[in-house]
Design an enzyme around this catalytic site. Sequence first.
Site, PDB file in Angstrom:
ATOM      1  CG  PHE A 149      -0.215   0.457   2.401  1.00 47.23           C
ATOM      2  CD1 PHE A 149       0.069   1.788   2.948  1.00 47.23           C
ATOM      3  CD2 PHE A 149       0.161  -0.479   3.261  1.00 47.23           C
ATOM      4  CE1 PHE A 149       0.345   2.249   4.038  1.00 47.23           C
ATOM      5  CE2 PHE A 149       0.952  -0.185   4.350  1.00 47.23           C
ATOM      6  CZ  PHE A 149       1.038   1.378   4.873  1.00 47.23           C
ATOM      7  CE  LYS A 173      -3.285  -8.119  -4.350  1.00 49.84           C
ATOM      8  NZ  LYS A 173      -3.419  -7.019  -3.520  1.00 49.84           N
ATOM      9  CD  GLU A 176      -5.584  -5.943   0.131  1.00 51.31           C
ATOM     10  OE1 GLU A 176      -4.538  -5.875  -0.689  1.00 51.31           O
ATOM     11  OE2 GLU A 176      -5.476  -6.824   0.749  1.00 51.31           O
ATOM     12  NE  ARG A 177      -4.315  -2.292   4.323  1.00 54.57           N
ATOM     13  CZ  ARG A 177      -3.321  -2.645   5.131  1.00 54.57           C
ATOM     14  NH1 ARG A 177      -2.314  -2.057   4.939  1.00 54.57           N
ATOM     15  NH2 ARG A 177      -3.611  -3.596   5.839  1.00 54.57           N
ATOM     16  CB  SER A 226       4.964  -7.371   5.358  1.00 52.98           C
ATOM     17  OG  SER A 226       3.846  -8.497   5.210  1.00 52.98           O
ATOM     18  CB  CYS A 281      10.462  -0.542   2.466  1.00 49.32           C
ATOM     19  SG  CYS A 281      11.031   0.180   1.019  1.00 49.32           S
ATOM     20  CD  GLU A 382       8.272  -3.195   8.296  1.00 47.26           C
ATOM     21  OE1 GLU A 382       7.908  -4.335   8.192  1.00 47.26           O
ATOM     22  OE2 GLU A 382       8.805  -2.438   7.566  1.00 47.26           O
TER      23      GLU A 382
HETATM   24  P1  NAD Z   1       1.515  -6.521   3.068  1.00 48.55           P
HETATM   25  O1  NAD Z   1       2.574  -7.730   3.054  1.00 48.55           O
HETATM   26  O2  NAD Z   1       0.321  -6.623   4.072  1.00 48.55           O
HETATM   27  O3  NAD Z   1       0.936  -6.432   1.550  1.00 48.55           O
HETATM   28  C1  NAD Z   1       1.712  -6.683   0.429  1.00 48.55           C
HETATM   29  C2  NAD Z   1       0.708  -7.217  -0.733  1.00 48.55           C
HETATM   30  O4  NAD Z   1       0.462  -8.670  -0.259  1.00 48.55           O
HETATM   31  C3  NAD Z   1      -0.577  -6.628  -1.070  1.00 48.55           C
HETATM   32  O5  NAD Z   1      -0.867  -6.793  -2.303  1.00 48.55           O
HETATM   33  C4  NAD Z   1      -1.696  -7.531  -0.312  1.00 48.55           C
HETATM   34  O6  NAD Z   1      -2.874  -7.594  -0.850  1.00 48.55           O
HETATM   35  C5  NAD Z   1      -0.921  -8.851  -0.235  1.00 48.55           C
HETATM   36  N1  NAD Z   1      -1.550  -9.575   0.801  1.00 48.55           N
HETATM   37  C6  NAD Z   1      -1.315  -9.180   2.123  1.00 48.55           C
HETATM   38  N2  NAD Z   1      -1.686 -10.398   3.039  1.00 48.55           N
HETATM   39  C7  NAD Z   1      -1.641 -11.298   2.262  1.00 48.55           C
HETATM   40  C8  NAD Z   1      -1.718 -12.900   2.578  1.00 48.55           C
HETATM   41  N3  NAD Z   1      -1.876 -13.183   3.890  1.00 48.55           N
HETATM   42  N4  NAD Z   1      -1.344 -13.643   1.528  1.00 48.55           N
HETATM   43  C9  NAD Z   1      -1.057 -13.407   0.444  1.00 48.55           C
HETATM   44  N5  NAD Z   1      -1.284 -11.767   0.138  1.00 48.55           N
HETATM   45  C10 NAD Z   1      -1.187 -11.089   1.112  1.00 48.55           C
HETATM   46  O7  NAD Z   1       2.149  -5.127   3.106  1.00 48.55           O
HETATM   47  P2  NAD Z   1       1.706  -3.796   3.190  1.00 48.55           P
HETATM   48  O8  NAD Z   1       1.051  -3.521   4.366  1.00 48.55           O
HETATM   49  O9  NAD Z   1       0.896  -3.611   2.003  1.00 48.55           O
HETATM   50  O10 NAD Z   1       3.051  -2.893   2.916  1.00 48.55           O
HETATM   51  C11 NAD Z   1       3.682  -2.594   4.171  1.00 48.55           C
HETATM   52  C12 NAD Z   1       4.959  -3.348   4.006  1.00 48.55           C
HETATM   53  O11 NAD Z   1       5.643  -3.463   2.886  1.00 48.55           O
HETATM   54  C13 NAD Z   1       6.135  -3.315   5.169  1.00 48.55           C
HETATM   55  O12 NAD Z   1       6.373  -4.293   5.722  1.00 48.55           O
HETATM   56  C14 NAD Z   1       7.140  -2.431   4.318  1.00 48.55           C
HETATM   57  O13 NAD Z   1       8.596  -2.619   4.732  1.00 48.55           O
HETATM   58  C15 NAD Z   1       7.008  -3.362   3.033  1.00 48.55           C
HETATM   59  N6  NAD Z   1       7.778  -2.695   1.998  1.00 48.55           N
HETATM   60  C16 NAD Z   1       9.022  -3.287   1.483  1.00 48.55           C
HETATM   61  C17 NAD Z   1       9.730  -2.544   0.322  1.00 48.55           C
HETATM   62  C18 NAD Z   1      11.006  -3.198   0.067  1.00 48.55           C
HETATM   63  O14 NAD Z   1      11.237  -2.585  -1.000  1.00 48.55           O
HETATM   64  N7  NAD Z   1      11.649  -4.066   0.719  1.00 48.55           N
HETATM   65  C19 NAD Z   1       8.965  -1.592  -0.196  1.00 48.55           C
HETATM   66  C20 NAD Z   1       7.808  -1.143   0.261  1.00 48.55           C
HETATM   67  C21 NAD Z   1       7.032  -1.810   1.176  1.00 48.55           C
END
Ligand code: NAD
Length: 498
Positions: A149, A173, A176-177, A226, A281, A382
Amino acid sequence: MTYDITHWIDGREEPGTGSTQPILNPATGAQVGTVQLGDADTVDRAVQVAAAAQKEWAGVSLSKRTQILYRMRQLVLDAVDEIAAAITREHGKTLPDAKGEIARGLETLEFATSITQDLKGGFSENVSSGVDAHTMRQPLGVVAGITPFNFPAMVPFWMHPIAIATGNAFILKPSERDPSASNIIARLYQEAGLPDGVFQVVHGGKATVDALCTNPGIAAVSFVGSTPIAQHVHATASAAGKRVQALGGANNHAVVMPDANIEFAASQIASGAFGSAGERCMAVPVAVTVGDVHERFLEAIAAEAEKLVVGPGEDSATDMPPVITADARDRVVRMTDEAEQAGGRIIVDGRGLVVAGFEGGNFVGPTVITDLDRTHSTYTDEVFGPLLVVMHADNFDEALELVNSSPFGNGTAIFTDSGHYARRYQEEVQVGMIGINVPIPTPVGYYSFGGWKDSLFGEHHAHGPEAVGFYTRQKAVTTRWPAQNETVESSMSFPTHD
Ligand code: NAD
């Protein structure tokens, strides 16, 4: 009036038949729209369309692909206000910050406009007598990107321009937020002349992600999010035989050496810790003071935090916006409570902040905590919110050991006037991206982006040259053209190059 965000398949909006989820404005808490949640059937349909489109697209000349990307760049620039407004409405970040992420995303598109250079193979004449060798890179086919998101425009841009420029069809994909930006990008690609089906958007949550990770028509998956979900995607898609890059979470440390300009370091670390409410991140949720500068740094960072204006992202006076959800706000408050109960000293307290006129928003103020044990979860986990933990080390080696003990290895920074310690730090720190007197060392689009340890699963970093490698496969061709009546002796031994 609310709006409905649908999938974008085969060049048009496709209302799903499954469930939907509300889209909330983080500044007000109000629902602004709904988003479709796809399932295995939705993914399958997108994959079939993509597979047909990709066959044609891979045959389109490099120069035509490049022209489309140039047009796309201009269309994105023309639509910056529209995209930024959608990001601010659904994500919460300030409008200048939203425009900043679009600009950083465009760096990858600009890199992709010179894909003609990166797709050049090698050629060697006479590797053996009368034998030549050359290599070429070919697209994988249909590839998918799953994004978080916090950068609804920039992170997808790390993927789609290079995947498309190298001849793949791409299925996005997004989170969704905050899904709207992705549909605007889909519309702009169509306006730029990209054939339908080469860029598609399927919305949804876990069911959609799992379908993308297992659908046999998808050759590769790029994920950013994450760490637990990155591990899940990496394991699931790898087990299904796909190429996978999965970028995970972070807990980035900034080391402040005794010789650093403390006011400069504090202002830079404040931007890293509190910019976009800490939801990056590459944010800086931990500072490590070295030697005798701890109290001076606390004073300086407190002054920086206290002057920040917290408010809605649309307000030009706002420095720090709300966090994404009420849960995210409550997590920052809970982590502060737990730190306090464990004897942590709260230097700046962001709890209980109310923004007049936005009482339903997910606001929490900048928070600075020190005197925490290195095992306390407020330090080790985190936060992904505007909470800075200030740790202390007696000397450089102790600070380095603390940074390297983190399971994450995304980004880090050192603030110092000493070239010696800066050089040692970049050599010895177990982190993928390092800033020297730079708080958020996000590589430019023509370098690649990626962390170490629990911040990246898979071999390839994102965007830049590594993405060209990720989205293509190499062929090595060995050629001989004997004259029609020439005799070439064959041998039963393994060929050597005489
Ligand atoms: P998230 O992991 O909750 O979601 C990421 C994606 O995974 C979304 O598209 C979501 O729909 C999907 N998702 C969520 N739960 C899922 C599940 N149980 N099974 C399968 N898919 C699922 O992350 P977020 O809250 O959207 O974003 C924040 C996180 O992303 C933080 O941990 C941040 O550090 C990380 N991030 C990392 C980088 C990097 O380059 N390393 C960059 C941006 C964000």
